[in-house]
Structure formats: C-alpha cells, structure tokens
Design an enzyme around this catalytic site. Structure first.
Site, PDB file in Angstrom:
ATOM      1  N   GLU A  48       0.808  -1.232   0.000  1.00  0.00           N
ATOM      2  CA  GLU A  48       0.000   0.000   0.000  1.00  0.00           C
ATOM      3  C   GLU A  48       0.839   1.280   0.000  1.00  0.00           C
ATOM      4  OE1 GLU A  48      -2.901  -0.378   3.142  1.00  0.00           O
ATOM      5  OE2 GLU A  48      -3.420  -2.418   2.571  1.00  0.00           O
ATOM      6  N   GLU A  91      -5.877 -10.975  -1.058  1.00  0.00           N
ATOM      7  CA  GLU A  91      -6.644 -10.767   0.184  1.00  0.00           C
ATOM      8  C   GLU A  91      -8.159 -10.777  -0.103  1.00  0.00           C
ATOM      9  OE1 GLU A  91      -5.285  -7.399   2.433  1.00  0.00           O
ATOM     10  OE2 GLU A  91      -3.194  -7.710   1.918  1.00  0.00           O
ATOM     11  N   HIS A 125     -10.212  -6.676  -1.773  1.00  0.00           N
ATOM     12  CA  HIS A 125     -11.275  -6.560  -0.755  1.00  0.00           C
ATOM     13  C   HIS A 125     -12.447  -5.888  -1.463  1.00  0.00           C
ATOM     14  CE1 HIS A 125      -8.765  -7.807   2.592  1.00  0.00           C
ATOM     15  NE2 HIS A 125      -7.839  -6.947   2.228  1.00  0.00           N
ATOM     16  N   ASP A 185     -11.924 -10.992  -0.214  1.00  0.00           N
ATOM     17  CA  ASP A 185     -13.190 -11.218   0.462  1.00  0.00           C
ATOM     18  C   ASP A 185     -14.235 -10.405  -0.301  1.00  0.00           C
ATOM     19  OD1 ASP A 185     -11.792  -9.545   3.383  1.00  0.00           O
ATOM     20  OD2 ASP A 185     -12.466  -8.640   1.503  1.00  0.00           O
ATOM     21  N   ASN A 241       2.217  -5.184  -3.135  1.00  0.00           N
ATOM     22  CA  ASN A 241       0.841  -5.547  -2.768  1.00  0.00           C
ATOM     23  C   ASN A 241       0.019  -4.289  -2.489  1.00  0.00           C
ATOM     24  OD1 ASN A 241      -0.976  -7.844  -2.034  1.00  0.00           O
ATOM     25  ND2 ASN A 241      -1.017  -6.826  -0.031  1.00  0.00           N
TER      26      ASN A 241
HETATM   27  O1  G3I Z   1      -4.117  -9.286  19.195  1.00  0.00           O
HETATM   28  C1  G3I Z   1      -4.556  -8.029  19.767  1.00  0.00           C
HETATM   29  C2  G3I Z   1      -5.319  -8.285  21.043  1.00  0.00           C
HETATM   30  O2  G3I Z   1      -4.416  -8.829  22.005  1.00  0.00           O
HETATM   31  C3  G3I Z   1      -5.897  -6.958  21.558  1.00  0.00           C
HETATM   32  O3  G3I Z   1      -6.678  -7.208  22.703  1.00  0.00           O
HETATM   33  C4  G3I Z   1      -6.771  -6.346  20.443  1.00  0.00           C
HETATM   34  C5  G3I Z   1      -7.404  -5.048  20.856  1.00  0.00           C
HETATM   35  O4  G3I Z   1      -6.412  -4.026  20.813  1.00  0.00           O
HETATM   36  O5  G3I Z   1      -5.971  -6.106  19.267  1.00  0.00           O
HETATM   37  C6  G3I Z   1      -5.472  -7.335  18.756  1.00  0.00           C
HETATM   38  O6  G3I Z   1      -4.692  -7.067  17.607  1.00  0.00           O
HETATM   39  C7  G3I Z   1      -5.482  -6.688  16.480  1.00  0.00           C
HETATM   40  C8  G3I Z   1      -5.150  -7.664  15.332  1.00  0.00           C
HETATM   41  O7  G3I Z   1      -5.823  -7.265  14.128  1.00  0.00           O
HETATM   42  C9  G3I Z   1      -5.551  -9.099  15.668  1.00  0.00           C
HETATM   43  O8  G3I Z   1      -6.940  -9.149  15.808  1.00  0.00           O
HETATM   44  C10 G3I Z   1      -5.061  -5.276  16.079  1.00  0.00           C
HETATM   45  O9  G3I Z   1      -5.482  -4.378  17.083  1.00  0.00           O
HETATM   46  C11 G3I Z   1      -5.730  -4.913  14.748  1.00  0.00           C
HETATM   47  O10 G3I Z   1      -5.238  -3.668  14.281  1.00  0.00           O
HETATM   48  C12 G3I Z   1      -5.379  -5.983  13.707  1.00  0.00           C
HETATM   49  O11 G3I Z   1      -6.103  -5.644  12.522  1.00  0.00           O
HETATM   50  C13 G3I Z   1      -5.583  -6.252  11.339  1.00  0.00           C
HETATM   51  C14 G3I Z   1      -5.286  -5.115  10.336  1.00  0.00           C
HETATM   52  O12 G3I Z   1      -4.869  -5.666   9.078  1.00  0.00           O
HETATM   53  C15 G3I Z   1      -4.171  -4.207  10.830  1.00  0.00           C
HETATM   54  O13 G3I Z   1      -2.975  -4.956  10.928  1.00  0.00           O
HETATM   55  C16 G3I Z   1      -6.653  -7.195  10.769  1.00  0.00           C
HETATM   56  O14 G3I Z   1      -6.803  -8.334  11.620  1.00  0.00           O
HETATM   57  C17 G3I Z   1      -6.225  -7.666   9.381  1.00  0.00           C
HETATM   58  O15 G3I Z   1      -7.266  -8.425   8.767  1.00  0.00           O
HETATM   59  C18 G3I Z   1      -5.922  -6.466   8.488  1.00  0.00           C
HETATM   60  O16 G3I Z   1      -5.450  -6.950   7.255  1.00  0.00           O
HETATM   61  C19 G3I Z   1      -5.086  -5.933   6.308  1.00  0.00           C
HETATM   62  C20 G3I Z   1      -3.859  -6.433   5.544  1.00  0.00           C
HETATM   63  O17 G3I Z   1      -2.809  -6.727   6.448  1.00  0.00           O
HETATM   64  C21 G3I Z   1      -3.449  -5.415   4.491  1.00  0.00           C
HETATM   65  N1  G3I Z   1      -4.569  -5.135   3.582  1.00  0.00           N
HETATM   66  C22 G3I Z   1      -5.787  -4.667   4.280  1.00  0.00           C
HETATM   67  C23 G3I Z   1      -6.236  -5.696   5.303  1.00  0.00           C
HETATM   68  C24 G3I Z   1      -7.523  -5.289   5.991  1.00  0.00           C
HETATM   69  O18 G3I Z   1      -7.309  -4.116   6.731  1.00  0.00           O
END
Ligand code: G3I
Length: 350
Positions: free
Chosen positions: A159, A264, A236, A266, A200
C-alpha cells in the site's frame, strides 16, 4: 497407459465435483462433501489467525482440507515481530511457517514494509536518510534471512500509493524518499535469492490512477533491473463491484509480465455497514457470482503468471469485516460451505 490416465482423470473429476450444489443450488451435505479448493490449477490460500490455528481444531482442519498456501494475517507484520531495534518475537511467525511446512503448504510473507503496524520504536527513531536506510535494511534482511528457503514470496511493500496515484507519505517515504521501494526490494533479494518479491495493494479494481501508478512503478523497476516478481491485488471487493473492473485490474497487472496474486480476497455483502443488514439467499447468490468471477479472471491470464488466490480469512465468525455486520468469506460462522465456496469450485472445475 493412456487409458489409465484417462480413468484417473475421470475419477478425480468425479471425486472433486461430487458434493457440488444440486440443480436448485443447495449446497451438499457437509458429511459427504469431499470438495476442496486445492483442485484449482494455482495455489489457493487463507490468511490465518495464528491463535485460531493453534487453538481451534475445526479452523485448523479446514485449513488442512482446503488450501495449499498460507498467509499470516498479522503475525509477520513489523509491529508484531519487532518490539525494539534488533529485538524480535518469532513465536507466532515460526508457528505459521512450521505448520505450513508440516502440511506441505506454501507460505506467503505479509508484509515487510507498510504504513500501518509500525512499532513505536520505529515511530520514535530519529536519524538522517542513511540511518533510516540502515534501519530498514537491517529489519528486512533479518526477517527475510530468518525464513530463507521457507517463505516462497514476500509482500515487500504494501500500500505505497493513495487512491489518486500519489505516493502515500509513509514513515519510509518521509525519511528516505520514493527510493525506499527500490531499496526494500534489493535488500530482500540480497537476503534470499529464491523468494519471490511482490508489491501488494488494494484499489486497482476501482481507481484508474492507482492502476496507472502501480503498473508504472513495476514497469519502471523492471526496466532498471530492480528485482520484482509479482503484483498482489488485495481485492477486498463487495458484491456490487463489477467483474469488468476487477478483470481490467488483473489484466493490467498481468501486462507487466509479472506473477499475479489475488492476495486478500473477500466479498463484502454490506459495504454501507447497515446495522440491519441480513445475509439472505439472494445476497448469498450475488456473493457467489463475485467469487466465481474473480477466480475466472485469474484463470484467464497466462498460466505461468497465476501465482495464486488467497482468501482473507476462512469463515464469517473471524473476519475483519464481521462487525460491519458482514458475511464476506466462503464459509459461514459454523464452517459450513456457502454458495461463495460453490462459485470458486465451479470456476476451478471449468
Ligand atoms: O491481538 C490483539 C489483542 O491482544 C488486543 O486485545 C486487540 C485489541 O487491541 O488487538 C489485537 O490485535 C489486532 C489484530 O488485528 C488481531 O486481531 C489489532 O489491534 C488490529 O489492528 C489488527 O487488525 C488487522 C489489520 O490488518 C491491521 O494490521 C486485521 O486483523 C487484518 O485483517 C488487516 O489486514 C489488512 C492487511 O494486512 C493489508 N490489507 C488490508 C487488510 C484489511 O485491513
């Protein structure tokens, strides 16, 4: 010999199509449904949550039954790997790589450089351009070097562009300039000569400016012999997105003569986040059409450019979309195959 091969093919065809939806579109009885997404002519993957992979047996078995490629949804992001300079926690990333290796699956590394999930120690770092380049090189070569020979490809940069085609002013761009992209790919190549290197991004399916920016970037890098092997189109999308747009995006990526990864996928059914939205049979069939069309669009480019199709999660209980509410994945909350799944199988069986 030929008769033997024909009978094997027929057996495989019967095996893979048994359990297909019947004429009125009902999905088959799960207990007799032996279909698998692995019948695709390219690798099919899931983005996996490492905690669910460790703890949820149905989640884990669905991964083993259905796919031959894995992307760590979060475990290999900088913010999850590195809590301080030269301080790493490899446990989650190692678990994904070890699981994939044990189950003969490809691993797709996601992602080395992104504007999100930048750890605080990097946000706090101060130094001149050379100091930032040294930090970036050290991180990339530590991570890529650790998994040398085990990770088939990396999303080296994720990105880097805004929807208007301008460079996103990420921490890397602000401190190094646009050349951070060339350098990142070169550093990754130096650390592992065998891993494929991808750029990506999302939005090629709806932004002409982004399509142009990304294809110009890749073609320019190739013209200057900067190592790059593929483009990841996140996709997405939502069920209202037309096939024409995402087909155009996939074909433009393929025109760069690199591998193409639907990285990715969905298909959101409630992009407007209507709290009263419902997942009806009609919505399910619209979603099926989108999944099928995406697979068909990838199947239509040259076979040697079809890197694979990765679905951003497995089932609707564990998706970044779920809270919208939404039902964007091919399996429902109980891991039952949805019409979306049937759409993928129908495309692969064509
Ligand atoms: O694991 C912690 C947990 O311990 C904590 O209690 C909770 C609340 O703060 O956060 C949890 O971590 C979260 C993690 O997902 C696991 O669920 C992060 O806050 C959250 O920011 C993270 O979001 C991910 C996001 O990328 C940011 O990294 C999403 O799961 C993931 O699906 C999303 O994927 C991205 C790709 O990497 C790039 N392209 C877009 C896509 C969707 O945004």
């Amino acid at each position: 010999m030929k008769k033997y091969l024909v009978s094997i093919f027929l057996l495989l065809f019967i095996f893979s199509s048994c359990g297909s939806s019947n004429d009125n579109g009902d999905s088959p009885d799960p207990s007799t449904d032996v279909r698998t997404l692995k019948i695709a002519p390219f690798k099919v993957g899931f983005a996996v949550d490492v905690n669910l992979l460790r703890s949820n047996t149905v989640y884990r078995q669905t991964v083993i039954n259905e796919v031959n490629s894995l992307t760590a949804e979060n475990a290999m992001k900088m913010g999850n790997l590195s809590s301080a300079r030269n301080v790493y926690n490899w446990n989650d990333a190692d678990y994904v790589v070890d699981f994939a290796t044990k189950n003969d699956m490809r691993v797709h590394g996601h992602t080395l450089l992104w504007y999100r999930d930048v750890p605080q120690w990097v946000e706090n770092f101060s130094g001149d351009r050379n100091a930032w380049i040294a930090l970036m090189k050290e991180y990339i070569q530590t991570v890529v070097g650790r998994y040398k020979g085990k990770i088939a490809a990396w999303d080296v940069v994720n990105e880097a562009f805004e929807d208007d085609g301008q460079y996103r002013k990420t921490i890397w761009y602000r401190n190094i300039g646009a050349e951070y992209i060339d350098l990142a790919f070169q550093f990754a190549r130096e650390a592992d000569s065998s891993t494929l290197l991808f750029y990506n991004d999302y939005g090629m399916e709806y932004s002409a400016a982004k399509r142009t920016a990304i294809t110009n970037l890749v073609n320019d890098m190739k013209s200057r012999n900067i190592p790059i092997d593929g483009i990841g189109l996140q996709m997405h999308i939502d069920m209202f997105r037309s096939k024409a747009y995402f087909t155009l995006a996939i074909n433009m990526a393929a025109s760069c003569n690199v591998k193409v990864h639907i990285s990715e996928l969905d298909v959101a059914t409630n992009p407007d986040k209507d709290p009263k939205a419902k997942f009806t049979a009609e919505v399910a069939l619209k979603q099926k059409t989108s999944y099928k069309a995406m697979a068909e669009a990838l199947l239509a480019i040259p076979a040697d450019q079809q890197y694979g199709l990765t679905i951003w999660g497995i089932n609707d209980a564990y998706s970044w979309l779920t809270d919208n509410p939404d039902w964007g994945l091919p399996f429902d909350k109980d891991f039952k195959k949805k019409p979306a799944y049937d759409g993928l199988i129908e495309a692969f069986n064509k």
